[in-house]
Design a protein around this motif. Sequence first.
Motif, PDB file in Angstrom:
ATOM      1  N   PRO A 133       0.838  -1.218   0.000  1.00  0.00           N
ATOM      2  CA  PRO A 133       0.000   0.000   0.000  1.00  0.00           C
ATOM      3  C   PRO A 133       0.865   1.257   0.000  1.00  0.00           C
ATOM      4  O   PRO A 133       1.937   1.314   0.624  1.00  0.00           O
ATOM      5  CB  PRO A 133      -0.816  -0.130   1.292  1.00  0.00           C
ATOM      6  N   SER A 134       0.400   2.252  -0.717  1.00  0.00           N
ATOM      7  CA  SER A 134       1.184   3.493  -0.793  1.00  0.00           C
ATOM      8  C   SER A 134       1.223   4.235   0.537  1.00  0.00           C
ATOM      9  O   SER A 134       2.176   4.967   0.807  1.00  0.00           O
ATOM     10  CB  SER A 134       0.597   4.395  -1.888  1.00  0.00           C
ATOM     11  N   SER A 135       0.196   4.048   1.375  1.00  0.00           N
ATOM     12  CA  SER A 135       0.204   4.649   2.714  1.00  0.00           C
ATOM     13  C   SER A 135      -0.762   3.903   3.611  1.00  0.00           C
ATOM     14  O   SER A 135      -1.757   3.331   3.137  1.00  0.00           O
ATOM     15  CB  SER A 135      -0.158   6.137   2.662  1.00  0.00           C
ATOM     16  N   VAL A 136      -0.464   3.932   4.904  1.00  0.00           N
ATOM     17  CA  VAL A 136      -1.312   3.298   5.923  1.00  0.00           C
ATOM     18  C   VAL A 136      -1.430   4.276   7.081  1.00  0.00           C
ATOM     19  O   VAL A 136      -0.418   4.764   7.605  1.00  0.00           O
ATOM     20  CB  VAL A 136      -0.730   1.959   6.414  1.00  0.00           C
ATOM     21  N   LYS A 137      -2.685   4.571   7.485  1.00  0.00           N
ATOM     22  CA  LYS A 137      -2.942   5.472   8.603  1.00  0.00           C
ATOM     23  C   LYS A 137      -3.707   4.715   9.677  1.00  0.00           C
ATOM     24  O   LYS A 137      -4.701   4.042   9.394  1.00  0.00           O
ATOM     25  CB  LYS A 137      -3.735   6.703   8.155  1.00  0.00           C
ATOM     26  N   LEU A 138      -3.257   4.864  10.909  1.00  0.00           N
ATOM     27  CA  LEU A 138      -3.845   4.158  12.038  1.00  0.00           C
ATOM     28  C   LEU A 138      -4.311   5.177  13.068  1.00  0.00           C
ATOM     29  O   LEU A 138      -3.519   5.995  13.548  1.00  0.00           O
ATOM     30  CB  LEU A 138      -2.820   3.204  12.653  1.00  0.00           C
ATOM     31  N   TYR A 204      -1.155  -0.930  20.298  1.00  0.00           N
ATOM     32  CA  TYR A 204      -1.181  -1.931  19.231  1.00  0.00           C
ATOM     33  C   TYR A 204      -0.339  -1.429  18.060  1.00  0.00           C
ATOM     34  O   TYR A 204      -0.231  -0.221  17.821  1.00  0.00           O
ATOM     35  CB  TYR A 204      -2.612  -2.194  18.740  1.00  0.00           C
ATOM     36  N   CYS A 205       0.221  -2.407  17.316  1.00  0.00           N
ATOM     37  CA  CYS A 205       0.989  -2.106  16.105  1.00  0.00           C
ATOM     38  C   CYS A 205       0.353  -2.840  14.924  1.00  0.00           C
ATOM     39  O   CYS A 205      -0.201  -3.947  15.076  1.00  0.00           O
ATOM     40  CB  CYS A 205       2.448  -2.528  16.254  1.00  0.00           C
ATOM     41  N   VAL A 206       0.484  -2.250  13.735  1.00  0.00           N
ATOM     42  CA  VAL A 206      -0.172  -2.770  12.533  1.00  0.00           C
ATOM     43  C   VAL A 206       0.793  -2.671  11.349  1.00  0.00           C
ATOM     44  O   VAL A 206       1.547  -1.700  11.230  1.00  0.00           O
ATOM     45  CB  VAL A 206      -1.471  -1.973  12.233  1.00  0.00           C
ATOM     46  N   ARG A 207       0.732  -3.657  10.490  1.00  0.00           N
ATOM     47  CA  ARG A 207       1.404  -3.603   9.185  1.00  0.00           C
ATOM     48  C   ARG A 207       0.505  -4.289   8.164  1.00  0.00           C
ATOM     49  O   ARG A 207      -0.258  -5.207   8.498  1.00  0.00           O
ATOM     50  CB  ARG A 207       2.789  -4.247   9.241  1.00  0.00           C
ATOM     51  N   VAL A 208       0.612  -3.876   6.880  1.00  0.00           N
ATOM     52  CA  VAL A 208      -0.317  -4.319   5.845  1.00  0.00           C
ATOM     53  C   VAL A 208       0.469  -4.826   4.638  1.00  0.00           C
ATOM     54  O   VAL A 208       1.516  -4.266   4.274  1.00  0.00           O
ATOM     55  CB  VAL A 208      -1.277  -3.181   5.426  1.00  0.00           C
ATOM     56  N   SER A 222       4.079  -3.189   4.607  1.00  0.00           N
ATOM     57  CA  SER A 222       4.280  -1.742   4.790  1.00  0.00           C
ATOM     58  C   SER A 222       5.034  -1.484   6.088  1.00  0.00           C
ATOM     59  O   SER A 222       5.308  -2.412   6.869  1.00  0.00           O
ATOM     60  CB  SER A 222       2.922  -1.029   4.828  1.00  0.00           C
ATOM     61  N   ASP A 223       5.359  -0.233   6.317  1.00  0.00           N
ATOM     62  CA  ASP A 223       6.021   0.125   7.570  1.00  0.00           C
ATOM     63  C   ASP A 223       5.093  -0.132   8.748  1.00  0.00           C
ATOM     64  O   ASP A 223       3.865  -0.096   8.635  1.00  0.00           O
ATOM     65  CB  ASP A 223       6.434   1.602   7.546  1.00  0.00           C
TER      66      ASP A 223
END
Length: 387
Positions: A133-138, A204-208, A222-223
């Motif tokens: 993904p070009s960007s991930v927002k949490l 919590y941490c997330v990556r996609v 992703s980061d």
Amino acid sequence: MKLRGSEVCVSLLVCVSLALADLSPPQNLSVQSLNTQYVLRWDWADDQQSAINGTITFTAQYLSAVYSRKPTHKQKWRTVCVDVLEQRCDFTDAGLSYWGIYLLRVRANTAQQFSNWTNITFCPDKEADLGPPSSVKLTSVKGDLEIVIADPLSCTNESMKTLVHDMQYLIHYWKQPEGYQKAEVLKTQNNVVTLPKLDRWTGYCVRVQSRYDFYNKTSVFSDKHCTRTEGLIPYWQIFLYFLLSLGVWFLLGLLVWFSFYKVFKSFKSIFYPNVQLPPHIQEFWLSDSETPHLLPPPCSGSVWDQLDMISAETDTVPDIQISIPEDQDTSVPSRHGSGDSGFNSTEEDSSLDTHTDTHTDTHTDHRCKTDTQHKQEMHDGTLEICA
């Protein structure tokens, strides 16, 4: 046996032709691709031939697989790179369709000769790698985590979902400080995902990762993005916020009131200056309304020479001085008149004294009555004006 000159020349030309025909073609062709970016790479490392033949360059071309079945003379190869020194050629802007199949080829060149072509088949839909993904927002929303995922982009900044319709996302999420080895997995095609059943006030941490299951394509992750969930606000925090807001509003109101007071005071000092009247005028205004403020009018036909101020509360009557008007007849026999005897003078004096005493007693009685009347009518502290 000796050779003739012509034979020697023919032998040299054959040797040169053999040397030129031995020019090695490129090897190990591969295409490095990501979304719609395509770069053809190859190997060519014959240093001995480079020293003999001079500078080596390369030419790269492509042809749609549909036209590859036609005769060789009817095939229309499109040249992308001509006489490049690098062992790579960028086909990103060559106009290759993402769903097409193409033949790519490359050869080595010199100033006098070129090598044979080396071909490779390339299908972007099947072989091109899929980007993350070009960007991930949490963000934390009402105790849950909301993930906003932006699609991978092509070289023209177009969403890859327009090319890969069945693209999905694989979401890994885990608690802090645990690692991704204990991550929960969620698979979705949506770009906005809410992670349910999370602990309150926990990090919590997330990556996609992007996926295309038809050709089993998976992108890199992703980061990592981390945040903290929220929960119900404790009562002590609500009370603290209330006290703080109350204090702020009180200070604000006090500031407004003080500013209004200063402005009002300034206007008052300008339009109503604080000028003190003389003390005798203030006493005159503050005295009782029943107290006469003007002198009584003089008696008709008489002029008085002297006024005495007598307090209404005083019981003793002071001595009264009587001034005789000038226009009144004062023809009293002189005590030292010529031809009068001392007896007459004595009689006249006693008669005058008797008249005076009688007048004095009458005036005194009248004055006492007046004092009594004024005591009843006037307030304490007032003054009586007597003639």
